[in-house]
Write an enzyme that holds these catalytic residues in place. Structure first.
Site, PDB file in Angstrom:
ATOM      1  N   CYS A  13       0.865  -1.160   0.000  1.00 52.04           N
ATOM      2  CA  CYS A  13       0.000   0.000   0.000  1.00 52.04           C
ATOM      3  C   CYS A  13       0.914   1.224   0.000  1.00 52.04           C
ATOM      4  CB  CYS A  13      -0.895  -0.017   1.229  1.00 52.04           C
ATOM      5  SG  CYS A  13      -2.340   1.004   1.023  1.00 52.04           S
ATOM      6  N   CYS A  87      -5.010   0.776  -3.702  1.00 48.62           N
ATOM      7  CA  CYS A  87      -4.541   2.150  -3.516  1.00 48.62           C
ATOM      8  C   CYS A  87      -3.815   2.684  -4.746  1.00 48.62           C
ATOM      9  CB  CYS A  87      -3.633   2.221  -2.288  1.00 48.62           C
ATOM     10  SG  CYS A  87      -2.340   0.980  -2.296  1.00 48.62           S
ATOM     11  N   CYS A  91       3.377  -3.230  -8.220  1.00 49.72           N
ATOM     12  CA  CYS A  91       4.606  -3.956  -7.890  1.00 49.72           C
ATOM     13  C   CYS A  91       5.368  -4.251  -9.171  1.00 49.72           C
ATOM     14  CB  CYS A  91       4.258  -5.305  -7.245  1.00 49.72           C
ATOM     15  SG  CYS A  91       3.507  -5.186  -5.640  1.00 49.72           S
TER      16      CYS A  91
END
Length: 139
Positions: A13, A87, A91
């Site tokens: 996040c 959010c 990655c």
């Protein structure tokens, strides 16, 4: 599979202060040593959200000593499952990893009453995840 032979999960996040910390707390609490747990954020906050700490304490899970950590390529590489918390964080993508995005309301700036339903939704998602990646063989 992580070097330990256990599945490894990374919760991501942006600030690594609320949702990802609660998810890591739930996974460590519910799966015990069956799973390696990590959490991180692309722009870590200064501290874990006090409302998230309080909401987790209400269910007997202490995340007060956790510190937001920066997301690294190594953390992703070493994890079997990478879960973003709705959010907008992303990655680095590596082949063979499993990527999930849990659409969760942001607890930032909200009181504990608003954080409780988020905490409970995360618990349900974590329980489902554990059933998939590390079922309790003794049950």
């Amino acid at each position: 599979m992580a070097k330990s032979g256990k599945p490894s999960v990374l919760f991501v996040c942006v600030h690594n202060a609320g949702r990802s910390q609660m998810a890591a707390g739930w996974l460590a609490h519910l799966a015990g040593d069956r799973v390696e747990v990590r959490s991180a954020g692309s722009a870590p906050g200064a501290a874990v959200n006090p409302a998230a700490v309080e909401a987790m304490a209400e269910v007997g899970i202490d995340i007060s000593a956790e510190i937001p950590k920066v997301l690294t390529v190594d953390a992703v590489r070493e994890s079997d499952v990478c879960i973003t918390m709705g959010c907008g964080d992303t990655c680095p993508v590596f082949p063979g990893k499993r990527y999930l995005d849990w659409k969760l309301e942001d607890p930032a700036g909200q009181g504990v009453a608003a954080v409780r339903p988020i905490r409970d939704e995360i618990k349900t998602l974590v329980e489902r995840l554990i059933a998939e990646i590390a079922p309790d063989r003794t049950a």
